[in-house]
Design a protein around this motif. Structure first.
Motif, short mmCIF file in Angstrom:
data_model
loop_
_atom_site.label_atom_id
_atom_site.label_comp_id
_atom_site.label_asym_id
_atom_site.label_seq_id
_atom_site.Cartn_x
_atom_site.Cartn_y
_atom_site.Cartn_z
N PRO A 21 69.90 62.98 103.86
CA PRO A 21 68.24 63.09 103.58
C PRO A 21 67.38 62.36 104.48
N LEU A 22 66.04 62.84 104.43
CA LEU A 22 65.28 62.02 105.19
C LEU A 22 64.21 61.46 104.27
N LYS A 23 63.39 60.27 104.59
CA LYS A 23 62.49 59.84 103.91
C LYS A 23 61.01 59.96 104.77
N TYR A 24 59.96 59.89 104.24
CA TYR A 24 58.75 60.09 104.85
C TYR A 24 57.79 59.12 104.58
N LEU A 25 57.03 58.89 105.65
CA LEU A 25 55.91 58.06 105.60
C LEU A 25 54.38 58.97 105.78
N ILE A 26 53.45 58.56 104.91
CA ILE A 26 52.30 59.33 105.16
C ILE A 26 51.06 58.41 105.60
N ARG A 27 50.24 58.86 106.59
CA ARG A 27 49.14 57.94 107.09
C ARG A 27 47.96 59.15 107.22
N TYR A 28 46.90 58.41 106.43
CA TYR A 28 45.60 59.04 106.47
C TYR A 28 44.36 58.19 106.80
N GLN A 29 43.30 58.93 106.99
CA GLN A 29 42.19 58.16 107.71
C GLN A 29 40.88 59.09 107.33
N ARG A 30 39.90 58.58 106.71
CA ARG A 30 38.76 59.14 106.34
C ARG A 30 37.78 59.27 107.67
N GLN A 31 36.87 60.10 107.86
CA GLN A 31 36.12 60.29 109.04
C GLN A 31 35.09 59.01 108.96
N GLY A 32 35.06 58.37 110.37
CA GLY A 32 34.43 57.06 110.32
C GLY A 32 35.26 56.07 110.22
N ALA A 33 36.28 56.14 109.69
CA ALA A 33 37.22 54.68 109.87
C ALA A 33 37.93 54.52 110.91
N THR A 34 38.13 53.32 110.88
CA THR A 34 38.68 52.90 112.56
C THR A 34 40.25 52.72 112.28
N ARG A 35 40.96 52.68 111.08
CA ARG A 35 42.32 52.65 110.83
C ARG A 35 42.77 53.49 109.82
N PHE A 36 43.94 53.80 110.08
CA PHE A 36 44.84 54.33 109.14
C PHE A 36 45.20 53.88 107.94
N PRO A 75 34.65 61.40 97.77
CA PRO A 75 34.44 62.83 97.64
C PRO A 75 33.33 63.23 98.97
N ARG A 76 33.42 64.54 99.20
CA ARG A 76 32.65 64.94 100.37
C ARG A 76 32.94 64.47 101.58
N THR A 77 34.11 63.76 101.86
CA THR A 77 34.49 63.04 103.24
C THR A 77 35.64 63.75 103.74
N GLN A 78 35.58 64.07 104.96
CA GLN A 78 36.68 64.49 105.70
C GLN A 78 37.90 63.47 105.91
N TYR A 79 39.15 63.88 105.60
CA TYR A 79 40.24 63.09 105.68
C TYR A 79 41.32 63.78 106.86
N GLN A 80 41.74 63.00 107.50
CA GLN A 80 42.94 63.43 108.39
C GLN A 80 44.32 62.72 107.91
N VAL A 81 45.19 63.83 107.87
CA VAL A 81 46.45 63.29 107.18
C VAL A 81 47.86 63.69 108.23
N GLN A 82 48.58 62.89 108.39
CA GLN A 82 49.73 63.10 109.36
C GLN A 82 51.12 62.45 108.39
N VAL A 83 52.27 62.96 108.81
CA VAL A 83 53.45 62.62 108.12
C VAL A 83 54.53 62.38 109.22
N ALA A 84 55.22 61.41 109.05
CA ALA A 84 56.58 61.14 109.87
C ALA A 84 57.78 61.19 109.19
N ALA A 85 59.00 61.44 109.75
CA ALA A 85 60.32 61.60 108.97
C ALA A 85 61.08 60.31 109.76
N GLY A 86 62.17 59.86 108.81
CA GLY A 86 63.07 58.87 109.47
C GLY A 86 64.11 59.13 108.64
N ASP A 87 65.57 58.44 109.06
CA ASP A 87 66.74 58.53 108.45
C ASP A 87 66.77 57.93 107.04
N PHE A 88 67.25 58.50 105.95
CA PHE A 88 67.15 57.72 104.82
C PHE A 88 67.84 56.31 104.60
#
Length: 242
Positions: free
Chosen positions: A176-191, A209-222
C-alpha cells in the motif's frame, strides 16, 4: 571493420565511482575516465513499479547544450548483478535498443541488504568506458504521483479531495501507499499540509468561503522506504458559503 579498443579503468577510479554513487541512491553522478579526459555519467534509477521492476536512465556530460559533441554515435551495454563479488551472476538490464539511454531491471529481490550493481558501458568511436552504480531496491522506491484528482465543495465550508493510486504502482493491495495533501488559498504564500493518510479521499475543513484553493497530493511507500512522489497536478476550486 576493426574492433573497438577498451581502456581499463584503474582500481582507484572504481573506488571513487563507488564512493560517489553511494552518496545518493536516487540521482547519481559518477566519474569515469577514458584516456586523459574525465567525463561524467549521470544515472537515475527509481523503483516506480516496485516490486515488479527498477527503471534506470542515463546521460553523459557531452549531451549538454554547451557541449553537444555532434556526430558522435554511442551505444550502451547495461548489465547488473546482486552483490559486489565480480564472480557473481550478471544479467542484462533490458534495453529497447543498444542506442537507448534507459533499461529495466525485472524481478526485484525484495528486502535484501546486498546492493544491486548496475554497470553501464558506453561504446563510441573513441573507445569504451564503464561506470558502476550500486543501490538497494527499497532505498530508491519513488511512486509516480496520484492520478484522477478531483476536488469538490461540500456543505460546511469544506472541500472533498479524491484521487487514485498511480497506475504504474502494480500491487497497491499488497504494497500500500500513503498520501500527503497540501493546499493553499488564493493570496497565501505557503501551503498547508495534511497527512500522511492511507485512504484515497479526505475532507479539508475550516476553509474560507468564496476563496479559491489549490490542492495537490503526493504518494509514498507505506513503510517510508525511498522518497515521496512528485506532487500531483494542481486542482483548484472554491468552497461554498454555507
Amino acid at each position: 571493420m576493426g574492433s573497438l579498443a577498451t581502456w581499463p579503468i584503474p582500481a582507484m577510479t572504481w573506488r571513487l565511482a563507488l564512493a560517489l554513487s553511494w552518496a545518493s541512491y536516487g540521482h547519481q553522478r559518477v566519474w569515469t575516465k577514458v584516456e586523459e579526459s574525465p567525463r561524467l555519467l549521470s544515472v537515475q534509477c527509481w523503483a516506480v513499479r516496485y516490486p515488479e521492476a527498477i527503471d534506470c536512465s542515463w546521460t553523459t556530460d557531452r549531451e549538454t547544450a554547451t557541449d553537444p559533441e555532434p556526430g558522435l554515435q554511442a551505444s550502451f551495454i547495461a548489465t547488473y548483478r546482486l552483490g559486489m563479488i565480480s564472480q557473481g551472476e550478471t544479467h542484462p538490464c533490458l534495453q529497447p535498443s543498444p542506442e537507448a539511454r534507459s533499461c529495466v531491471i525485472p524481478d526485484i529481490q525484495m528486502f535484501s541488504m546486498t546492493p544491486y550493481i548496475l554497470n553501464i558501458t558506453v561504446i563510441t568511436q573513441q573507445g569504451a568506458r564503464s561506470s558502476l552504480v550500486p543501490f538497494i531496491a527499497e532505498h530508491i522506491i519513488k511512486p509516480d504521483p496520484p492520478e484522477a484528482m478531483s476536488v469538490s465543495p461540500i456543505p460546511g465550508k469544506q472541500l472533498r479531495v479524491q484521487w487514485e493510486p498511480p497506475h504504474s504502482w502494480p500491487l497497491p493491495r499488497y504494497f500500500p501507499l500513503k498520501y500527503l495533501i497540501r493546499y493553499q488559498r488564493q493570496g497565501a504564500t505557503r501551503f498547508r499540509q495534511v497527512g500522511p493518510i492511507e485512504e484515497t479521499s479526505f475532507i479539508l475543513q475550516g476553509l474560507r468561503p468564496r476563496t479559491q484553493y489549490q490542492v495537490q497530493v503526493a504518494a509514498g511507500d507505506f513503510m517510508d522506504y525511498g522518497e515521496l512522489s512528485t506532487w500531483s497536478t494542481v486542482v483548484a476550486t472554491t468552497p461554498g458559503s454555507k
